[in-house]
Structures are given as structure tokens and as C-alpha cells.
Design an enzyme around this catalytic site. Sequence first.
Site, PDB file in Angstrom:
ATOM      1  N   GLY A 144      -1.296 -16.957 -12.052  1.00  0.00           N
ATOM      2  CA  GLY A 144      -2.149 -15.767 -12.067  1.00  0.00           C
ATOM      3  C   GLY A 144      -3.599 -16.145 -11.789  1.00  0.00           C
ATOM      4  O   GLY A 144      -3.896 -16.885 -10.845  1.00  0.00           O
ATOM      5  N   GLY A 202      -4.745 -19.687 -10.922  1.00  0.00           N
ATOM      6  CA  GLY A 202      -4.401 -20.359  -9.662  1.00  0.00           C
ATOM      7  C   GLY A 202      -2.950 -20.801  -9.618  1.00  0.00           C
ATOM      8  O   GLY A 202      -2.038 -20.026  -9.896  1.00  0.00           O
ATOM      9  N   THR A 239       2.966 -20.477  -9.875  1.00  0.00           N
ATOM     10  CA  THR A 239       1.784 -19.603  -9.871  1.00  0.00           C
ATOM     11  C   THR A 239       1.345 -19.306 -11.302  1.00  0.00           C
ATOM     12  O   THR A 239       2.166 -19.105 -12.199  1.00  0.00           O
ATOM     13  CB  THR A 239       2.062 -18.295  -9.101  1.00  0.00           C
ATOM     14  OG1 THR A 239       3.193 -17.631  -9.683  1.00  0.00           O
ATOM     15  CG2 THR A 239       2.356 -18.574  -7.634  1.00  0.00           C
ATOM     16  N   GLU A 285      16.268 -10.471  -5.741  1.00  0.00           N
ATOM     17  CA  GLU A 285      16.633  -9.076  -6.065  1.00  0.00           C
ATOM     18  C   GLU A 285      17.860  -8.621  -5.278  1.00  0.00           C
ATOM     19  O   GLU A 285      18.194  -7.438  -5.300  1.00  0.00           O
ATOM     20  CB  GLU A 285      15.450  -8.142  -5.788  1.00  0.00           C
ATOM     21  CG  GLU A 285      14.342  -8.275  -6.821  1.00  0.00           C
ATOM     22  CD  GLU A 285      13.207  -7.288  -6.636  1.00  0.00           C
ATOM     23  OE1 GLU A 285      12.557  -6.964  -7.633  1.00  0.00           O
ATOM     24  OE2 GLU A 285      12.944  -6.853  -5.495  1.00  0.00           O
ATOM     25  N   ASP A 336       8.418   2.338  -4.994  1.00  0.00           N
ATOM     26  CA  ASP A 336       7.809   2.141  -6.318  1.00  0.00           C
ATOM     27  C   ASP A 336       7.146   3.430  -6.778  1.00  0.00           C
ATOM     28  O   ASP A 336       6.307   4.003  -6.056  1.00  0.00           O
ATOM     29  CB  ASP A 336       6.719   1.062  -6.258  1.00  0.00           C
ATOM     30  CG  ASP A 336       7.282  -0.343  -6.074  1.00  0.00           C
ATOM     31  OD1 ASP A 336       8.517  -0.507  -6.093  1.00  0.00           O
ATOM     32  OD2 ASP A 336       6.464  -1.267  -5.927  1.00  0.00           O
ATOM     33  N   ASN A 391       6.725 -18.072 -11.185  1.00  0.00           N
ATOM     34  CA  ASN A 391       5.624 -18.046 -12.149  1.00  0.00           C
ATOM     35  C   ASN A 391       6.111 -18.797 -13.391  1.00  0.00           C
ATOM     36  O   ASN A 391       7.229 -19.320 -13.410  1.00  0.00           O
ATOM     37  CB  ASN A 391       5.159 -16.607 -12.429  1.00  0.00           C
ATOM     38  CG  ASN A 391       6.241 -15.745 -13.058  1.00  0.00           C
ATOM     39  OD1 ASN A 391       7.182 -16.258 -13.681  1.00  0.00           O
ATOM     40  ND2 ASN A 391       6.132 -14.446 -12.892  1.00  0.00           N
ATOM     41  N   ASP A 414       4.301 -11.554  -4.802  1.00  0.00           N
ATOM     42  CA  ASP A 414       4.854 -11.359  -3.450  1.00  0.00           C
ATOM     43  C   ASP A 414       3.795 -11.662  -2.400  1.00  0.00           C
ATOM     44  O   ASP A 414       4.076 -12.271  -1.358  1.00  0.00           O
ATOM     45  CB  ASP A 414       5.334  -9.913  -3.286  1.00  0.00           C
ATOM     46  CG  ASP A 414       6.386  -9.548  -4.312  1.00  0.00           C
ATOM     47  OD1 ASP A 414       7.149 -10.449  -4.709  1.00  0.00           O
ATOM     48  OD2 ASP A 414       6.423  -8.377  -4.736  1.00  0.00           O
TER      49      ASP A 414
HETATM   50  O1  RIB Z   1       7.085  -7.806  -7.315  1.00  0.00           O
HETATM   51  C1  RIB Z   1       6.788  -6.441  -7.431  1.00  0.00           C
HETATM   52  C2  RIB Z   1       7.981  -5.627  -7.022  1.00  0.00           C
HETATM   53  O2  RIB Z   1       9.017  -5.822  -7.941  1.00  0.00           O
HETATM   54  C3  RIB Z   1       7.728  -4.148  -7.003  1.00  0.00           C
HETATM   55  O3  RIB Z   1       7.257  -3.698  -5.762  1.00  0.00           O
HETATM   56  C4  RIB Z   1       9.066  -3.557  -7.399  1.00  0.00           C
HETATM   57  O4  RIB Z   1       9.670  -2.794  -6.415  1.00  0.00           O
HETATM   58  C5  RIB Z   1       9.913  -4.747  -7.810  1.00  0.00           C
HETATM   59  O5  RIB Z   1      10.819  -5.101  -6.828  1.00  0.00           O
END
Ligand code: RIB
Length: 310
Positions: free
Chosen positions: A224, A227, A222, A142, A15, A188, A254
Site C-alpha cells: 500500500g 510501497g 505490495t 477470480e 462494481d 499483498n 490491479d
Molecule cells: O480489485 C478490485 C476489484 O475486485 C473490484 O473492481 C471488484 O470488482 C473485485 O473484483
Amino acid sequence: MTGPRIVVVGSANVDLTVISEWLPSRGETVMADQLVRAGGGKGANQAVAAARAGAEAAFVGRVGDDDFGRGILRDLAREGINTERTIVDEQTHTGVALIMVDKKGENIIGIARGANGRLRPTDVDAAHDVIETADMLLLQLEIPLDTVMAAIGTARAAGVRVLLNPAPAPSTGAPRELTGGADYLTPNSVEAVQLLRAEGGEEPEALAGRLVESGAGAVILTLGAAGACICDGEECYRVRAPQVAAVDSTGAGDCFSGVLAVALSEGMELPDAARFAACAAALCVQVPGAQPSMPRRTAIEQLFEQHEPH
Ligand code: RIB
């Protein structure tokens, strides 16, 4: 005592985060003074969150044969995460996320997914022993959907519970086999709307209830700082989160999923496990960057003890 075995099949990124006063609109250039370079990717973030919360974590993914990839493997190993089934792919680059965060902690993210897009069902087959002996499998979206489905199939055949964080959600909605493969689903609000191809404007309870009807065992939606809203097929209820000043919300979802997986695997009941995860996420948003902000177990426990459940 060793912690629960959590296996994550998912993405790993580097990132590059620019922290600025405001987020640019289309065509606008925003100048900023702060750059954070850190480990990211929803899969690797969740593995780090789980490891710091006390799990014996393993990560199954792909990185490129480049400096970014080598850095990711080194960082995950430093967290004590098993990366034996993470493949170094010579055909493409490591995933990279370009992130901007504003002074309210809100972000925008663009990802070049590189090696993450080449994680295959055969990679899951090669990691079947790690998945089959886990207490819980943790997944996100992802990586290619057929790889996610293969991981769900392997886990379910072995009686391993599955927690799916459906992020980013497919804009075309979710196939029933996907939501139906999850014992726990953690979208979310935006993702819940996308999974259902809903109009928007529905209450969280309605969205979570419909996701349970689409096959998920329990939905932890979720919210934020507000809660989470939980529907488990019998009832819907809310859990609160501690109120904190957020500097960067990147990775908070995450953190929530990774810590929830640990708490549930340790036998915590769902309402307490969700509250524990919400405390972890509240700590996470107070630190810039994704992986640097994942809290340690003792800090989560302290906040959990201070935080009123109602
Ligand atoms: O959820 C956040 C993440 O989304 C980041 O770390 C970025 O890499 C994307 O995958």
C-alpha cells in the site's frame, strides 16, 4: 511506436460502490449519499490499467448476455482493448461486485461472480494465438483455478512471461504449480500469508522469500502506501510509494499489476518498474471507483519523475 502486447485472462464485473463515513459491522445499516457504478473485476481492471499505461491489451473472459455485460464490452472496446476472445455467456449473469468504501478509502467487497466462474480451460485454448503472441500474460484468481493453470501452461509453452496477481488468495494455500508458474507474483501482505498458510506476524521480506522458494521467479509484495517489498531469489529490497491522500483503494492492486506488466515488458528493470507501478497506484487511490481511477501514461510518468526513489 506501439506498446507491449499484454493479454489478461480473468474476471470482469460491474462494481456498485457505496461511499460512506464508516464500514458497517455485522447487522448494522449505514446510510450514505454517494453511489459509484463503474467497470470492475480484477482482470478487466488490470487490462484497463495496462491499456492506459500504453499497452496493446487483450482481455479473455466471460460476461453475461445482459446490459451489464454489454456495457463492459463497450467500455473495454472504448479503451482500445481487444475483446474478440471475450465470451458472452447466455447461461448466467455478468459478475457483480458490491463494494463499500469508508472515508479513509478502505473497502469491503462481496462478489457474485456469475460468468467469471464459467471461464473454462477450453476458452483459454480458443485464445491460444493471442496468448502465444503476447509479451506478457496477466492473471488473477477470480476465475476457476484450472483455467488459470491452463493459461499458465499455454504461455509457458510459448515462452511468454507470466505475471500472477494471486487475488483473492485461496484460503487453503497455493499449489506449487501455481506459484511456480509465475515469473512475477504480486500478492499483498494478506494474500502472501494465505498463499503460504502462514501464521501471520512475519516480516514482508520473510513472506516474499518463502514465496520465491515455492517457485515464483520474483515476488513483488505490495505494501500500500509503504510501497513494495521485492525478492528476486538473489536479494530482497524495498521500493517506496509517493505519499498521497487516498479516497478509494479499490483497484489499486490491479493498477499496480497492470502497470508493472507494461513497464517490465518495455524492458524497465524490476526496481524501477515497481516504483513506476507504485506511482500509478498512488494516482489510482485518489479517484473513486476501480476502472475510472486507472491513470494515463503521462500522469504516471510525471509522478515517477518527481518521486524520489530513496
Ligand atoms: O480489485 C478490485 C476489484 O475486485 C473490484 O473492481 C471488484 O470488482 C473485485 O473484483
